[in-house]
Design an enzyme around this catalytic site. Structure first.
Site, PDB file in Angstrom:
ATOM      1  N   HIS A  12      23.432 -21.866 -20.819  1.00  0.00           N
ATOM      2  CA  HIS A  12      22.766 -21.661 -19.531  1.00  0.00           C
ATOM      3  C   HIS A  12      21.761 -20.537 -19.715  1.00  0.00           C
ATOM      4  CE1 HIS A  12      21.979 -21.092 -15.307  1.00  0.00           C
ATOM      5  NE2 HIS A  12      22.658 -22.193 -15.060  1.00  0.00           N
ATOM      6  N   ARG A  30      16.830 -27.326 -19.497  1.00  0.00           N
ATOM      7  CA  ARG A  30      17.601 -26.099 -19.692  1.00  0.00           C
ATOM      8  C   ARG A  30      17.512 -25.548 -21.119  1.00  0.00           C
ATOM      9  NH1 ARG A  30      23.347 -26.373 -16.658  1.00  0.00           N
ATOM     10  NH2 ARG A  30      22.160 -26.204 -14.739  1.00  0.00           N
ATOM     11  N   HIS A  85      27.600 -22.691 -22.015  1.00  0.00           N
ATOM     12  CA  HIS A  85      27.876 -23.119 -20.637  1.00  0.00           C
ATOM     13  C   HIS A  85      28.567 -24.468 -20.550  1.00  0.00           C
ATOM     14  CE1 HIS A  85      27.192 -23.370 -16.333  1.00  0.00           C
ATOM     15  NE2 HIS A  85      26.478 -24.472 -16.460  1.00  0.00           N
ATOM     16  N   GLU A 122      16.655 -28.973  -8.953  1.00  0.00           N
ATOM     17  CA  GLU A 122      17.015 -28.245 -10.174  1.00  0.00           C
ATOM     18  C   GLU A 122      16.219 -28.790 -11.346  1.00  0.00           C
ATOM     19  OE1 GLU A 122      21.284 -27.879 -10.749  1.00  0.00           O
ATOM     20  OE2 GLU A 122      21.520 -26.814  -8.855  1.00  0.00           O
TER      21      GLU A 122
END
Ligand code: SIN
Length: 554
Positions: free
Chosen positions: A240, A286, A344, A125
């Site tokens: 997110h 992110r 998020h 990720e």
């Protein structure tokens, strides 16, 4: 149980509030130490156990368990993602103990996904230096984990679980926690205890667009704030990048593991754009991916995620995502699907030490509601379930060492007052307005003017909601509606205050009027008293030294 005018009184050794991973792990570890911490009660406002955001976590658990990996490497990635504000000692502790807990879960038979040779699969990720994310049920990691732990908790029989219990206030007396006031379908209950653990999750549902379930209304943060606890890093909210761009609340999440497995982001003309934004392209941190998408969406351009490379690379790996797409009439095997960012995860929260102790005597916190300093200004993907595992266990260990404080006799507080039936349409309207104001004012790109306007509006909403609390409770549903609206407004006001105070851009906090990072800037701690229009306490404190202290509901 004993009854007093307006509410019942129940005794507990420890009260854990919250039914997500952090609450379950705390309660299970307390149960393992049976007796040492006294009778344990778990309160959750949800109808069933498990609840909370953990249940919806698609991404997995980051853990340095693979060949060539090391907790120090995982800690270094955590520190780098956090944009200068991660406490390196806590990151080291998280990654070391986290790897141990994940190995233990594997040893206990937790059904993590395995390859054809039987080895636990490790996914990649964003901002991780290597593949180190374990998943279960493909993209149903949270659900698999908390469902199994909730079953264990029930089977242990060692914890009294009370569902549909909405904790409205901590009861303080003599300078420490004395209990929790909660509304249950049968009425008010004062859970008398000297030790409370907040494991109530985050604040996503205080924003109009979020991936979090409706219950993520910041209740624990609001309870702690009203009790005078120190709070930190409240301005740092992770958006997110890839929630489905459909009109649904909460916004359906498309896990980052898709991009880890090769899914690509496309602009309105079908071109990839992330490589021009960051060397790691779709796997950039992110906040960078979210802002790159958010800029385009704000300019009226649609952005798409092409899932096909990931679906081909991991057949059967994304059942939750495929079900969500199907529910919205989307065909990810045939064409890219529209995405947009959504609130998020909250990096900030109630300040705790490494044992989960807060600044309020008798109050612990763990999971998303806590601020241990491990996430800094931007959480590394899949570190949140890990944090819940590690700090839930640490809190339980600390509680087993911390003896219950003998209940000094105290005059019981008045039952809280809430908004009455006729005020409910107004309460709902203000809650919706507060969510919209926070999303617009404290979204991906902030400015001093926008933050100030949002704060003025939320201050008014917050004061109005407090002012409506004049009636005795009528229905459980209405107490929860009013309580959640009030909590949303309060955490929004605190967040806006913190965001205004941070005159720089760092991690998830981006200010168009202060676009650069200030290398001299430090983390901020605030308390409720820092708000210009303070929240009204519901009753006054008595003399704590008298041994007959009246309690205040704060
Ligand atoms: C995701 O699956 O992308 C979310 C995981 C996380 O927030 O860490």
């Amino acid at each position: 149980m004993s009854a007093t005018s307006g509410y019942a009184v129940r005794e507990a050794g420890v009260v854990v509030i919250g039914s997500g991973l952090a609450g379950l792990v705390t309660a299970l570890n307390l149960a393992r130490n049976a007796g040492r911490a006294g009778p344990v009660v778990l309160l959750t406002k949800t109808e069933e156990l498990p609840g909370g955001s953990s249940l919806h976590a698609q991404g997995g658990i980051a853990a340095a368990i693979g060949p060539g990996d090391d907790a120090a490497l995982h800690a270094a990635d955590t520190v780098a993602a956090g944009a200068g504000f991660v406490d390196p000692a806590i990151a080291g502790l998280l990654t070391r103990e986290g790897a141990r807990w994940v190995r233990e879960l594997i040893g206990e038979g937790m059904p993590f996904d395995r390859d054809t040779h039987g080895a636990v699969c490790l996914g990649r990720e964003a901002a991780h230096g290597m593949a180190r994310i374990v998943h279960a049920g493909g993209d149903a990691t949270g659900r698999t984990l908390v469902t199994a732990l909730a079953r264990r908790l029930r089977e242990s029989g060692a914890v009294r679980v009370e569902t549909n219990a909405f904790a409205t206030d901590l009861v303080l007396g003599g300078g420490r926690v004395r209990g929790v006031m909660a509304h249950h379908p049968e009425g008010w209950v004062l859970h008398r205890t000297s030790r409370v653990v907040l494991a109530t999750g985050g604040i996503g549902a205080a924003f109009a667009r979020t991936t979090n379930p409706a219950e993520a209304t910041g209740d624990g943060l609001a309870l702690a704030a009203r009790a005078g606890a120190h709070l930190a890093d409240l301005e740092f909210v992770q958006f997110h990048p890839t929630a489905l761009a459909v009109d649904r609340d909460p916004a359906p999440l498309l896990t980052e593991a898709l991009r880890g497995a090769g899914a690509t982001l496309l602009d309105g003309r079908g071109r990839r754009f992330m490589a021009a934004e960051h060397p790691l392209a779709e796997l950039a941190p992110r906040d960078i991916v979210a802002r790159a998408i958010g800029r385009r969406v704000a300019a009226g351009e649609a952005v798409f995620l092409d899932l096909r490379p990931a679906l081909a690379a991991k057949p059967g790996g994304f059942p939750t995502v495929l079900a969500l797409c199907a529910a919205h009439g989307l065909r990810p095997f045939e064409e890219p699907v529209p995405v947009a960012p959504a609130a998020h995860y909250h990096m900030g929260g109630v300040v705790t030490d490494a044992a989960g102790r807060t600044s309020v005597e008798g109050l612990w916190a763990c999971g998303e509601v806590a601020c241990t300093g491990v996430h800094g200004a931007n959480r590394l993907a899949s570190n949140s379930l890990l944090e819940a595992l590690v700090f839930g266990a640490r809190v339980a260990e600390d509680l087993a060492k911390a003896p219950a404080v003998a209940a000094a006799p105290f005059a019981l507080p008045e039952p809280p007052r809430v908004a009455g039936r006729s005020a409910m349409p107004l309460v709902d309207a203000m809650a919706a307005e507060a969510r919209r104001v926070l999303y617009e004012g404290a979204g991906l790109v902030r400015s001093g003017a926008g933050l100030r306007a949002a704060r003025a509006r939320l201050d008014r909403i917050g004061v109005m909601l407090e002012g409506l609390g004049t009636a005795p409770a009528v229905s459980h549903h209405d107490v929860r509606r009013w309580g959640e609206a009030r909590n949303r407004a309060l955490v929004g006001r605190l967040l806006l205050h913190a965001a205004l105070g941070r005159e720089e851009s760092r991690g998830a906090h981006f200010r168009s009027d202060w676009p650069a990072e200030n290398p001299a800037a430090r983390r901020h701690t605030i308390t409720l008293n820092d708000l210009s229009a303070p929240v009204t306490a519901l009753a006054v404190a008595g003399d704590p030294a008298s041994g007959d202290a009246a309690c205040s509901i704060l």
